[in-house]
Design an enzyme around this catalytic site. Sequence first.
Site, PDB file in Angstrom:
ATOM      1  N   TYR A  50       9.705   7.478   3.338  1.00 59.75           N
ATOM      2  CA  TYR A  50       8.571   6.549   3.284  1.00 59.75           C
ATOM      3  C   TYR A  50       7.498   7.018   4.256  1.00 59.75           C
ATOM      4  O   TYR A  50       7.799   7.382   5.399  1.00 59.75           O
ATOM      5  CB  TYR A  50       9.046   5.146   3.687  1.00 59.75           C
ATOM      6  CG  TYR A  50       7.921   4.144   3.905  1.00 59.75           C
ATOM      7  CD1 TYR A  50       7.621   3.196   2.933  1.00 59.75           C
ATOM      8  CD2 TYR A  50       7.168   4.138   5.086  1.00 59.75           C
ATOM      9  CE1 TYR A  50       6.587   2.283   3.120  1.00 59.75           C
ATOM     10  CE2 TYR A  50       6.133   3.229   5.276  1.00 59.75           C
ATOM     11  CZ  TYR A  50       5.853   2.316   4.294  1.00 59.75           C
ATOM     12  OH  TYR A  50       4.824   1.415   4.479  1.00 59.75           O
ATOM     13  N   GLU A  95       0.012   4.262   0.998  1.00 60.60           N
ATOM     14  CA  GLU A  95       1.462   4.203   1.167  1.00 60.60           C
ATOM     15  C   GLU A  95       2.160   5.040   0.102  1.00 60.60           C
ATOM     16  O   GLU A  95       1.805   4.966  -1.071  1.00 60.60           O
ATOM     17  CB  GLU A  95       1.928   2.750   1.071  1.00 60.60           C
ATOM     18  CG  GLU A  95       3.412   2.575   1.349  1.00 60.60           C
ATOM     19  CD  GLU A  95       3.872   1.150   1.068  1.00 60.60           C
ATOM     20  OE1 GLU A  95       4.011   0.380   2.023  1.00 60.60           O
ATOM     21  OE2 GLU A  95       4.087   0.814  -0.110  1.00 60.60           O
TER      22      GLU A  95
END
Length: 381
Positions: free
Chosen positions: A101, A190
């Site tokens: 991530y 993101e």
Amino acid sequence: MDLYEYQGKELFKRVGIPVSDGRRADTPQEARAAAQELGGAVVVKAQVLTGGRGKAGGVKLAEGVDDVEQKAKDILGLDINGHIVRRLWIERASDIAKEYYLSITFDRGEKKPLFMFTTQGGVEIEQVAEENPDALIRLHADPLEGYQPWIARRLVYGAQVEDPSEQKQIAAIVEKLYRAFVEFDAMLCEINPLIVTPEGEVKALDAKFTVDDSALFRHPDIAEWRDTTAADPLEAFAREKGVTYVKLDGDVGICGNGAGLAMSTVDVVAHVGGKPANFCDLGGGGSAEGVVDALEVITRDPQVKSIFLNIFGGITRCDEVARGILEALERLDMSTYPIVVRLDGTNAQDGRKILADAGKPNIYPEATMLDGAKKAVELAR
Ligand code: GDP
Ligand code: MN
């Protein structure tokens, strides 16, 4: 403005972040054609402006054109957190060895961009932050210094990525993501998951991208990507008219001049037991035309039963607002709406006189905000 995954990936591509080759599709037939062009296994992905698509059945692997067409049929029309799927993204399927991530957001408290990185990707980041906070590496960048190579090194070593080739690829992606963040005036970039394939290739499998609305004038190409069909139709209409409007679910239509006053009006209406139907800000100018536009937007909401216009004249002149109200009554069919009007401040006397002279039976003047709110709530019943 939130971007769809495929739009975010387009921006990733522009700065050189590796993504899978894919195609847009809005029908099962288009999905079939896309799969034909791409060849091999693909993933069919719902394009909606919300997360958690995978869990909701909006992301499916498929092989062969018939299978892709069927999966497209299954996903189109799905309701994912209240968002109906009308668009798909078909991309070449990736083999996944690891899910990481990576994100950049604004930390308003620190007034700095914040990098977050973890090797525990794929799941929601809030969950990692809660259950395994040490695994989430957080790091601020100085906006004046911009990106520095130590940033990526701290993220990668902090999260204990050991493979040198992975380290190198991730560092390059961190730098490019920061470039995208700055260049496209993002509020959020993101990548979840940022995957490592079995061959050791790192790439972005998802994209969440939010562009600062106030900077859209610098990015006309991105501004054009706005999907007006996905927005609330009333809010889209308001935007067209240049009215600042947020739909709520009560029955008292609210209009104030200035965001602060409009918000206070929403509060006061709730305080006296009413349910605001919307937030609507006339803005500082408060021209007659602006009043007509605002009232047109408010009365398009079928839930509205009464309207409360709360005006405190500063730059806004109450006589101008009064003329706008009468103009709206001429042009729009508003005879069924009781309209409570509180005018105070610049030219309030003139404004009240204009309304009194017009003698409209559905206009209820009130002297204070509290009395106006009470009256509007009573009239909505
Ligand atoms: P989200 O659920 O809305 O965040 O959508 P994502 O784009 O992140 O996809 C959800 C999950 O689907 C990912 O975490 C992956 O596990 C899986 N997925 C997405 N694309 C692929 C792919 O190309 N191959 C495989 N094997 N899984 C995928
Ligand atoms: Mn995701």
